[in-house]
Scaffold this active site. Sequence first.
Site, PDB file in Angstrom:
ATOM      1  CD1 TRP A  30     -16.699  -8.691   8.854  1.00 46.32           C
ATOM      2  CD2 TRP A  30     -14.621  -9.452   9.061  1.00 46.32           C
ATOM      3  NE1 TRP A  30     -16.107  -8.618   7.622  1.00 46.32           N
ATOM      4  CE2 TRP A  30     -14.834  -9.074   7.716  1.00 46.32           C
ATOM      5  CE3 TRP A  30     -13.384  -9.960   9.417  1.00 46.32           C
ATOM      6  CZ2 TRP A  30     -13.854  -9.192   6.759  1.00 46.32           C
ATOM      7  CZ3 TRP A  30     -12.406 -10.070   8.461  1.00 46.32           C
ATOM      8  CH2 TRP A  30     -12.653  -9.684   7.143  1.00 46.32           C
ATOM      9  CE1 TYR A  78      -4.134   1.744   0.207  1.00 41.01           C
ATOM     10  CE2 TYR A  78      -3.078   3.037   1.920  1.00 41.01           C
ATOM     11  CZ  TYR A  78      -4.119   2.851   1.038  1.00 41.01           C
ATOM     12  OH  TYR A  78      -5.142   3.768   0.972  1.00 41.01           O
ATOM     13  NE  ARG A 128     -10.355   3.103   0.516  1.00 42.86           N
ATOM     14  CZ  ARG A 128     -11.583   2.722   0.201  1.00 42.86           C
ATOM     15  NH1 ARG A 128     -11.874   1.450   0.088  1.00 42.86           N
ATOM     16  NH2 ARG A 128     -12.505   3.615  -0.022  1.00 42.86           N
TER      17      ARG A 128
END
Length: 145
Positions: free
Chosen positions: A83, A18, A24
């Site tokens: 999750w 990234y 993010r």
Amino acid sequence: MHFNSAGAMTMPSYKLTYFNMRGRAELPRYIFAYAGIAFEDRRVEWKDWPSIKKRLVGNSRLAEAQADALVDTLNDFTLLIPWREDNPQIKETWADLYWHVCFTTFRVLRPGFADHHPALCGLTDRVEAIPNIAKWIQSRPTTEF
């Protein structure tokens, strides 16, 4: 399971690529840290992005559209994952970790924004007290965002 060329089982290795910022990618970094999973944190500088992007999106507008469609589909799929596990020892959810990721950016953009919200500040303190998260925060590169 992963196996090497000799047929022996090996541990998978993870690389997270990234920009050189939290953005993010910080939530996956938190999740790796929380789970105690080693990973390579590869940071891309903005000046290098155009040449990297060219290799990632393909050589035509159609290839670029297909890559975008695949990523959007994967993003939609992740919303379906349950999750929170049923393990009572796991008190934090990925939403708690995500709040902390967002909070660190909000704090840069609007210092003091949560001063009158002690519950939110308390959640931030609890996430920072998780040993693996605290270790990640101390060891990660310092960036504005």
